[in-house]
Design a protein around this motif. Sequence first.
Motif, mmCIF file in Angstrom:
data_model
loop_
_atom_site.group_PDB
_atom_site.id
_atom_site.type_symbol
_atom_site.label_atom_id
_atom_site.label_comp_id
_atom_site.label_asym_id
_atom_site.label_seq_id
_atom_site.Cartn_x
_atom_site.Cartn_y
_atom_site.Cartn_z
ATOM 1 N N VAL A 4 0.474 36.738 -26.204
ATOM 2 C CA VAL A 4 1.805 37.180 -25.945
ATOM 3 C C VAL A 4 2.094 37.088 -24.303
ATOM 4 C CG1 VAL A 4 3.613 39.197 -25.740
ATOM 5 C CG2 VAL A 4 1.994 38.669 -27.696
ATOM 6 N N LYS A 5 3.103 36.442 -24.231
ATOM 7 C CA LYS A 5 3.429 36.422 -22.480
ATOM 8 C C LYS A 5 3.722 37.672 -21.789
ATOM 9 C CE LYS A 5 3.420 32.027 -22.851
ATOM 10 N NZ LYS A 5 2.512 31.101 -22.319
ATOM 11 N N LYS A 6 3.634 37.609 -20.428
ATOM 12 C CA LYS A 6 3.716 38.972 -19.905
ATOM 13 C C LYS A 6 4.900 38.746 -18.926
ATOM 14 C CE LYS A 6 -1.215 39.963 -19.424
ATOM 15 N NZ LYS A 6 -2.388 40.028 -18.675
ATOM 16 N N SER B 222 0.526 33.379 -18.455
ATOM 17 C CA SER B 222 1.114 34.461 -19.118
ATOM 18 C C SER B 222 2.844 34.375 -18.836
ATOM 19 C CB SER B 222 0.475 35.746 -18.579
ATOM 20 O OG SER B 222 -0.704 35.864 -18.992
ATOM 21 N N VAL B 223 3.007 33.520 -18.027
ATOM 22 C CA VAL B 223 4.431 33.487 -17.698
ATOM 23 C C VAL B 223 5.278 32.313 -18.278
ATOM 24 C CG1 VAL B 223 6.186 33.106 -15.677
ATOM 25 C CG2 VAL B 223 3.933 34.303 -15.712
ATOM 26 N N VAL B 224 6.707 32.531 -18.546
ATOM 27 C CA VAL B 224 7.597 31.520 -18.903
ATOM 28 C C VAL B 224 8.641 31.469 -17.884
ATOM 29 C CG1 VAL B 224 9.632 31.237 -20.780
ATOM 30 C CG2 VAL B 224 7.380 32.236 -21.274
ATOM 31 N N PHE C 151 2.324 24.278 -11.782
ATOM 32 C CA PHE C 151 1.627 25.174 -12.626
ATOM 33 C C PHE C 151 1.586 24.464 -14.083
ATOM 34 C CE2 PHE C 151 1.468 28.534 -9.456
ATOM 35 C CZ PHE C 151 2.437 28.286 -8.904
ATOM 36 N N PRO C 152 0.944 23.711 -14.380
ATOM 37 C CA PRO C 152 0.757 22.868 -15.697
ATOM 38 C C PRO C 152 0.566 23.897 -16.755
ATOM 39 C CG PRO C 152 -1.043 22.399 -14.496
ATOM 40 C CD PRO C 152 -0.293 23.198 -13.465
ATOM 41 N N GLU C 153 -0.043 25.337 -16.430
ATOM 42 C CA GLU C 153 -0.304 26.204 -17.725
ATOM 43 C C GLU C 153 0.897 27.036 -17.844
ATOM 44 O OE1 GLU C 153 -2.441 27.606 -14.040
ATOM 45 O OE2 GLU C 153 -1.596 26.101 -14.625
ATOM 46 N N MET C 154 1.783 26.921 -16.971
ATOM 47 C CA MET C 154 2.923 27.767 -17.290
ATOM 48 C C MET C 154 4.187 27.342 -18.382
ATOM 49 S SD MET C 154 5.812 29.313 -14.375
ATOM 50 C CE MET C 154 4.374 30.067 -13.536
ATOM 51 N N GLU C 155 4.900 27.818 -19.033
ATOM 52 C CA GLU C 155 5.804 27.372 -19.981
ATOM 53 C C GLU C 155 6.988 27.396 -19.342
ATOM 54 O OE1 GLU C 155 5.275 28.499 -23.977
ATOM 55 O OE2 GLU C 155 7.262 27.520 -24.678
ATOM 56 N N CYS C 156 7.789 25.951 -19.020
ATOM 57 C CA CYS C 156 8.706 25.605 -18.210
ATOM 58 C C CYS C 156 9.866 25.169 -19.203
ATOM 59 C CB CYS C 156 8.554 24.813 -17.345
ATOM 60 S SG CYS C 156 7.197 25.507 -16.158
ATOM 61 N N ILE C 157 10.934 25.980 -19.493
ATOM 62 C CA ILE C 157 12.204 25.610 -20.369
ATOM 63 C C ILE C 157 13.381 25.372 -19.360
ATOM 64 C CG2 ILE C 157 13.424 26.714 -22.086
ATOM 65 C CD1 ILE C 157 11.218 28.257 -22.640
ATOM 66 N N GLN C 158 13.875 24.111 -19.897
ATOM 67 C CA GLN C 158 15.212 24.022 -19.212
ATOM 68 C C GLN C 158 16.421 24.625 -19.971
ATOM 69 O OE1 GLN C 158 16.057 19.850 -18.783
ATOM 70 N NE2 GLN C 158 17.921 20.427 -17.714
#
Lengths: 87, 579
Positions: free
Chosen positions: B219-221, B327-329, B345-352
Amino acid sequence: MTAIDSKLLECMRTVFPTVSDEKLTEASVETLEQWDSLATVTLAALIEESFAIEIDPEEVANLNSFRSIASFLGRKEQHAQPDGECR
Amino acid sequence: MKLTDALKILHGSNKKLPVFDVFLACGSTPLHLQTFLAAFIQQRCPQNCAKVSAGIYGDLAGNTARIAESSASVGVVVVEWQDLDPRLGIRRVAGWDWKDLPEIAADTRKKLAVLEGLIVAASERKKVTVCLPTLSFPLLSSQNPATVSPLQAELELTLAEMKNRLVRQKTSIAVLNPVGDLGEAFDPASELAFGFPYSLEHASFLAEKMSAVVCPFSVKKGLITDLDMTVWKGILGDDGIENVHWDLEHHAQSYGLYQQLLHALAKEGVLVAAATKNSPEMVRQMFSVRSDLVVKEEDFFPLAASWRPKSEIVKDILATWNIGADSVVFIDDNAFEVEEVGRKFPEMECIQFNSSARFVMDLWSDLRMKFARKTVREEDRIRSASIRTMNRADVPASGNEDMDEFLRNLRATLALHFSRDALDERSLELIDKTNQFNLNGTRLTDTEFREYLVDENSFLLAVGYSDKFGPLGKISALLGRRENDEIVVDSWALSCRAFSRRIEFACLRALFNVCSVGRIRLRWRKTDRNSYLQEFLSSLPGTGLRDPFLVERGLFFRDCPALFHDVRTHIGEEFEMKL
């Protein structure tokens, strides 16, 4: 090998991944140990998916060898409507 | 997913990996549902080899009972109407005389009651996911099939009441919510020929939903959001405070929905920050003037407005939160910003972000999944506030005297709970999610946590903390057991929000005092991220950083720094252990 045979072989490979193509083209329920009732049902579902046809459950029991399935698919194709659907 | 693809996924899986074992309890033939479920699980858990075993055809109750004793770590129970009474299916023909309908209703209610009991019993040992009927109710009555019959209404009410009780159980039960286009779910030919009622499409649909519940996921924080054209329609600097919108009138309702979601997540304890290229003064004014904003200024921490590259703003936010990028979006309408932050931050989930209604609805579902938690605990609610406080509390950087004075004045309280409470989800979450102070990085499943605490020599020490700045809630969890004159600590985690308060020393002191032992054996292991734990161990008198790490009573009390906590210790009633 016909187009139907190739596509059918692909389905057979998916259900029996450890069996060689040579054995698959000659396989039947009697000769292939892994070919049980579950494999028959799975194979029928795969064929429906791959060939976009419906197989009557009564016909499934007759799909008991590569050759019989290939013949069945050949007959289906011959009876197919112009848009490619089998009835 | 096509059946072909499902089979290829399964055949291509690495059988040498640790097995993730699921028991599928259904009344029908498991057939393609079993195949699809295994394939979806394999996709979600590539580090495991997925295995789905099933029970006996036609024995839903027996199969459900088998979950507890099986080797599987989780169970999935799939119920359809025909499993409850064959007269609700098509494989048996016993007649649908109107006089039989009350008996069908009564028998079905009894079966549901029995099934509910079996599900609850199974969930005391294993995590259980329940899928209640997804196929249409059979047309038994004389009514127009476009209307609901009394029989259907009665049984659906019974089912709804059962669902209501199941979701409120304290044990590990999840009830599937199979929303979506169910399409042609029922395959009558397959049901009659093979005892498998689902079309391939429906089996795939259900299996995918089940796998989302069954598979463990992180779960993301935290969520970092842009503001312009993301939280509101418009550019603050260009359009001005009064000319940015988020309502129907200005065709901007989807922004309002997004604000609503951010506000809800913040209230549930998700860390929410804003990262915006704007004048800080203008942003402050915006939140001050526009009281009609759905998301409030206090929902964001921090509210970072700056002209620096977005990735630098994000980096500062991560440092403030003290959590990892994984742990971040990050959400931004600008493709450039999304790319820039994603590269850094390649491990961060980035959404447009885009403002179409469809996108926002899908984002809603996606974010609910990423930040899902079964219950919102007090620790969740106060998390953001405690981080805010932590950033304001000026912890002395140097000198023990300064630190002693600071800690003395904190008026800190520690609540220590010794128990064998295997339902303490927060403690398990601490062990599974904490990195910097984590004894060995070992993660436990619900089942492993439960099984650890079955041993009557074992215990869970859960620690709650508060001080003059406010409560932090439960911030440490320790799993240990008595072995002769030693306490062996197998797992121990401390939340980073509670660092620098000497809580870790207080925990060891409590173990010595409450358990009356001469030695504590810490089964520690170096991980990539437990440097804070390593520093702590290095500060203890001992024989160097070895596994196991031994803490001798005499040496500990000789060198332990001054502790100023007001400690309240509670020992659980179930505890006959000679602590």
